[in-house]
Structures are given as C-alpha cells and as structure tokens.
Design a protein around this motif. Sequence first.
Motif, PDB file in Angstrom:
ATOM      1  N   UNK A   1      -9.205  -1.366  -1.389  1.00  0.00           N
ATOM      2  CA  UNK A   1      -9.073  -0.331  -2.798  1.00  0.00           C
ATOM      3  C   UNK A   1      -9.216   1.139  -2.483  1.00  0.00           C
ATOM      4  N   UNK A   2      -9.864   1.629  -1.356  1.00  0.00           N
ATOM      5  CA  UNK A   2      -9.825   3.008  -1.184  1.00  0.00           C
ATOM      6  C   UNK A   2      -8.708   3.456  -0.498  1.00  0.00           C
ATOM      7  N   UNK A   3      -7.811   2.369   0.407  1.00  0.00           N
ATOM      8  CA  UNK A   3      -6.583   2.840   0.630  1.00  0.00           C
ATOM      9  C   UNK A   3      -5.596   2.786  -0.208  1.00  0.00           C
ATOM     10  N   UNK A   4      -5.726   1.952  -1.325  1.00  0.00           N
ATOM     11  CA  UNK A   4      -4.752   1.967  -2.406  1.00  0.00           C
ATOM     12  C   UNK A   4      -4.924   3.435  -3.291  1.00  0.00           C
ATOM     13  N   UNK A   5      -6.262   3.657  -3.424  1.00  0.00           N
ATOM     14  CA  UNK A   5      -6.243   4.883  -4.135  1.00  0.00           C
ATOM     15  C   UNK A   5      -6.031   6.176  -3.230  1.00  0.00           C
ATOM     16  N   UNK A   6      -5.821   6.021  -2.201  1.00  0.00           N
ATOM     17  CA  UNK A   6      -5.703   7.459  -1.247  1.00  0.00           C
ATOM     18  C   UNK A   6      -4.180   7.345  -1.260  1.00  0.00           C
ATOM     19  N   UNK A   7      -3.386   6.193  -1.416  1.00  0.00           N
ATOM     20  CA  UNK A   7      -2.038   6.384  -1.348  1.00  0.00           C
ATOM     21  C   UNK A   7      -1.427   6.780  -2.566  1.00  0.00           C
ATOM     22  N   UNK A   8      -2.035   6.352  -3.674  1.00  0.00           N
ATOM     23  CA  UNK A   8      -1.783   6.753  -5.103  1.00  0.00           C
ATOM     24  C   UNK A   8      -1.819   8.394  -5.248  1.00  0.00           C
TER      25      UNK A   8
ATOM     26  N   UNK B   1       0.794  -1.133   0.027  1.00  0.00           N
ATOM     27  CA  UNK B   1      -0.087  -0.163  -0.125  1.00  0.00           C
ATOM     28  C   UNK B   1       0.980   1.484  -0.029  1.00  0.00           C
ATOM     29  N   UNK B   2       1.881   1.395   0.694  1.00  0.00           N
ATOM     30  CA  UNK B   2       2.838   2.436   0.588  1.00  0.00           C
ATOM     31  C   UNK B   2       3.526   2.668  -0.672  1.00  0.00           C
TER      32      UNK B   2
END
Length: 202
Positions: free
Chosen positions: A144-151, A89-90
Amino acid sequence: MDSPPKVKRVASSTPLLLADEGHAIPSDATGSGGATPRHGPVWQRWYILGVFFVLSATQSITWNFYGPIAGTVERADVLGWSRALLRWIPNTANLSMVLCVYPSAVAAARGGIRGPTIACAACLLAQVALRVVVPTGPGEACVAANVAAMVVAGGAAAWLNFGGPVLSSAWFPARERATATALGCVASYVGVAAGFVIGPLA
C-alpha cells in the motif's frame, strides 16, 4: 486631416513566471507590447534549469526503481511480490500522471511555473518518505505504501516531464533556448537510465 485610429496593445502571452521584484518575465520573443524581454542573470536561469533537471531526473529514477531489481523483489524472503504486482505498481503512476496533466498545465498558465515546480518537489519528498517510513518486507502495508508513493510520483511527473520547454521559453533568450529545451526534455530519460544503475546498487 483625420488622425489615425488608436490601436490597443494586447499582451501576446500570459506571463509564466514572476521574477525581478514582482515583474513578469514574458514568454514571447519580444515581450508584451513590444518591450524587450528580461531573462534574468545568466547564472540564475541556468541554476533554475539545473534544479528542474534534477527534479525531473529524480522523479524518473524513483519511477524506474523496482523494475531493474525485479528478481530480488520477487523473492519470498524479500518482498514476495508477483510479476503482475510489479507491473501494476508503476502503472498507478501512469494513471496518476494522466489525471494531473491538465491541472498542472492550468496552474502553470494562471500562476506561473514556480508553483507547479515547488508542488512537484514536495510530491517527490512525500513519495520517498512513504517508502522510507513504512517498514519494508512481505505484507500489505508495504504494498500500500509503495502504491501510494507511485501515485504521488505520477502527479509530479505530469509537470516535470513536460515543463522543460515552458521554462525554456520563459527564462532563456532565443540563442540559448534550443540548448535549454533539450536539457529540460532529456532529464526524464536520464533518470530512467540512471534507475538501471541506482536500483541494483540500492
């Protein structure tokens, strides 16, 4: 006697920020064409640096959020994430940052530093909203929300991690530039350190 040839003056750098009723603040030490540069009122330039510092530190805090609470996040009754997912994720933010470094540099060189800074602030708001709006808990939607947030956070990092010296050279005279550059550069590290404190408290 022949007159000396005329020498055309060329600006030594591209203006980095528009201020003072539309006049450009030059980024070099003497100003375009030898004119004395205008750096704006003292309170104004330190306020701008303060806003940039907060944005850069905030971006690093959101980047270093799940690492300090990895033990809790891995619990099945909390999020149930694996150690590999916590690492990736990071990493999505790292990939996003690499892809956005060049576009953010071009945007700052062509349009000044105001545009990229505001865009990064909007990215920070968007990535925090993604984490707040999507329900937390085990499931693909949360991942998915956290991956999008990290992007999105990585896109903001492309400018906020490296724009401090550019802001310093545009807004601060030589006698204050070392301090301003140091503050702009250290902001991201302050955010990473704060993440180890804020993460367990959140």
